[in-house]
Enzyme design. Structure first.
Site, PDB file in Angstrom:
ATOM      1  N   LYS A   1       0.704  -0.911  -0.236  1.00 57.56           N
ATOM      2  CA  LYS A   1      -0.252   0.424  -0.160  1.00 57.56           C
ATOM      3  C   LYS A   1       0.485   1.171   0.325  1.00 57.56           C
ATOM      4  CE  LYS A   1      -3.467  -1.302  -0.650  1.00 57.56           C
ATOM      5  NZ  LYS A   1      -3.547  -2.091  -1.699  1.00 57.56           N
TER       6      LYS A   1
ATOM      7  N   HIS B   1       6.510  -7.809  -2.747  1.00 61.64           N
ATOM      8  CA  HIS B   1       6.541  -6.529  -1.682  1.00 61.64           C
ATOM      9  C   HIS B   1       6.860  -7.225  -0.476  1.00 61.64           C
ATOM     10  CE1 HIS B   1       2.264  -4.311  -2.258  1.00 61.64           C
ATOM     11  NE2 HIS B   1       2.278  -5.457  -1.791  1.00 61.64           N
TER      12      HIS B   1
ATOM     13  N   SER C   1      -4.113   2.950   4.952  1.00 58.61           N
ATOM     14  CA  SER C   1      -4.781   2.405   3.168  1.00 58.61           C
ATOM     15  C   SER C   1      -4.360   0.877   3.331  1.00 58.61           C
ATOM     16  CB  SER C   1      -3.377   2.940   2.444  1.00 58.61           C
ATOM     17  OG  SER C   1      -3.434   2.017   1.324  1.00 58.61           O
TER      18      SER C   1
HETATM   19  S1  PPS Z   1      -0.976  -2.733  -3.009  1.00 59.42           S
HETATM   20  O1  PPS Z   1      -1.862  -3.291  -2.723  1.00 59.42           O
HETATM   21  O2  PPS Z   1       0.163  -3.209  -2.230  1.00 59.42           O
HETATM   22  O3  PPS Z   1      -0.090  -2.730  -5.034  1.00 59.42           O
HETATM   23  O4  PPS Z   1      -1.290  -0.958  -3.238  1.00 59.42           O
HETATM   24  P1  PPS Z   1      -0.562  -0.047  -3.404  1.00 59.42           P
HETATM   25  O5  PPS Z   1      -0.297  -0.009  -5.026  1.00 59.42           O
HETATM   26  O6  PPS Z   1       1.210   0.297  -3.251  1.00 59.42           O
HETATM   27  O7  PPS Z   1      -0.738   1.220  -2.733  1.00 59.42           O
HETATM   28  C1  PPS Z   1      -2.384   1.661  -3.153  1.00 59.42           C
HETATM   29  C2  PPS Z   1      -2.781   3.090  -1.962  1.00 59.42           C
HETATM   30  O8  PPS Z   1      -1.905   3.454  -3.212  1.00 59.42           O
HETATM   31  C3  PPS Z   1      -3.480   4.850  -4.199  1.00 59.42           C
HETATM   32  N1  PPS Z   1      -2.296   5.565  -5.055  1.00 59.42           N
HETATM   33  C4  PPS Z   1      -2.814   6.402  -5.933  1.00 59.42           C
HETATM   34  N2  PPS Z   1      -3.013   7.480  -5.195  1.00 59.42           N
HETATM   35  C5  PPS Z   1      -2.424   8.687  -5.728  1.00 59.42           C
HETATM   36  N3  PPS Z   1      -2.391   8.623  -7.136  1.00 59.42           N
HETATM   37  C6  PPS Z   1      -2.375   7.684  -7.863  1.00 59.42           C
HETATM   38  N4  PPS Z   1      -2.215   7.370  -8.675  1.00 59.42           N
HETATM   39  C7  PPS Z   1      -2.503   6.231  -6.716  1.00 59.42           C
HETATM   40  N5  PPS Z   1      -2.907   4.799  -7.547  1.00 59.42           N
HETATM   41  C8  PPS Z   1      -2.615   4.408  -5.929  1.00 59.42           C
HETATM   42  C9  PPS Z   1      -4.425   4.007  -3.607  1.00 59.42           C
HETATM   43  O9  PPS Z   1      -5.343   4.938  -3.425  1.00 59.42           O
HETATM   44  C10 PPS Z   1      -4.252   3.196  -2.424  1.00 59.42           C
HETATM   45  O10 PPS Z   1      -3.935   4.313  -1.505  1.00 59.42           O
HETATM   46  P2  PPS Z   1      -5.487   4.668  -0.386  1.00 59.42           P
HETATM   47  O11 PPS Z   1      -4.824   5.850   0.903  1.00 59.42           O
HETATM   48  O12 PPS Z   1      -5.952   3.567   0.507  1.00 59.42           O
HETATM   49  O13 PPS Z   1      -6.499   5.281  -1.383  1.00 59.42           O
END
Ligand code: PPS
Length: 305
Positions: free
Chosen positions: A51, A117, A147
């Site tokens: 996340k 991860h 998150s």
């Molecule tokens: S995972 O399951 O570990 O692969 O998830 P990961 O992609 O690492 O993290 C998901 C969080 O990243 C946010 N996210 C973004 N935030 C801003 N801009 C963009 N473009 C974007 N893409 C993914 C996503 O909303 C999750 O965070 P939270 O705080 O839950 O919204």
């Protein structure tokens, strides 16, 4: 396929200690093949604590490398197939077979973009031997925890999130899948000091100035990309665009392993959402504990912009 309404009743896996790191079967079942994975010198690894911005950076890298030559990828192949999750092994579950090692080995592209991860000590050794480029993305612990909490509520591959207060304590104790956030971000940070092909970036910087972070990525990767294309990618990967892009937002897994009615994958994408979750007492406890665990002054996070 579970009915999303029944997500509460889908059995969740047990967490267990795996060489000092909390894990679940979905990430250890294929461990021997993960550890014996054969890297190629041009492989690019996207490593994160869950996340922290994996999907965001994966989409950026995919567009940087393949946006010109095969743009149809971005509109036809989900991101988890374009950038496979190396240690994932969901076999015969809800009619799904997602085995990361096989998915990487079947990638037709060069370079191969690979998500992981794992904490630094678990990265398969051929990545180091081949001097592969690694992009590590870190996110401040408070927002990372929030998150992850919402993700664990809706993802049946993960142990149940339970009550927020209990979840908060498990994060501090390093008892979430992939272990301690503190060990993870520190372990990779220390590695950066001796391994030059590691680019360490921050979720907060991406939110603040996506284009600048794309520029830094291009320098690290040795890519020469026009300003126009970089600006185009910057627009495409803004939160609202990724949220509605079914090839980036994981909606193709909704109703199988994930239940978007409980919480969507693209949830808020903000810095500072922790303020809507932490009580004053939790925040004080967190800050005190953080000081004890985060001793390297060179590693600094921003919890607000
Ligand atoms: S995972 O399951 O570990 O692969 O998830 P990961 O992609 O690492 O993290 C998901 C969080 O990243 C946010 N996210 C973004 N935030 C801003 N801009 C963009 N473009 C974007 N893409 C993914 C996503 O909303 C999750 O965070 P939270 O705080 O839950 O919204």
């Amino acid at each position: 396929m579970p009915n999303p309404k029944d997500v509460e009743s889908v059995p969740r896996p047990e967490i267990f200690d795996f060489d000092g790191v909390a894990m679940v079967n979905a990430f250890t079942d294929n461990w021997e093949n993960v550890q014996n994975f054969q890297a190629r010198p041009d492989d690019i690894v996207v490593a994160t604590y869950p996340k922290a911005g994996t999907t965001w950076v994966s989409c950026i890298l995919d567009m940087l490398y393949f946006g010109q030559t095969s743009p149809e990828r971005q509109t036809s192949i989900p991101i988890y197939e374009r950038v496979p999750f190396l240690e994932l092994s969901i076999f015969n579950r809800e009619g799904m077979n997602l085995v990361g090692v096989d998915m990487v080995n079947n990638l037709p592209t060069s370079p191969r973009l690979i998500k992981t991860h794992v904490p630094v000590q678990f990265l398969p050794k051929t990545f180091w031997e081949n001097n592969c480029r690694i992009v590590y993305v870190a996110r401040n612990a408070k927002d990372n925890m929030v998150s992850y909490y919402h993700f664990d509520r809706m993802n049946t591959v993960q142990p149940a999130a339970g009550e927020w207060n209990d979840y908060f304590q498990r994060f501090l104790d390093g008892q979430l899948v992939f272990g301690s956030w503190y060990d993870h971000v520190n372990g990779w940070w220390q590695k950066k000091k001796t391994y030059s092909k590691l680019h360490y970036m921050f979720f907060e910087d991406l939110v603040e100035n996506t284009e600048q972070e794309i520029n830094k990525l291009c320098s690290f990767l040795g890519l020469s990309v026009s300003q126009e294309i970089k600006q185009y990618i910057t627009g495409q990967v803004q939160f609202d665009n990724m949220k509605k892009n079914s090839m980036a937002n994981y909606s193709t897994l909704s109703g199988t392993v994930m239940d978007f009615k409980t919480s969507p994958f693209m949830r808020k994408g903000k810095v500072g959402d922790w303020k809507n979750h932490f009580t004053v007492a939790q925040n004080e406890k967190f800050d005190e504990d953080y000081k004890q665990k985060m001793k390297d002054p060179s590693l600094q996070f921003r919890t607000l912009l």
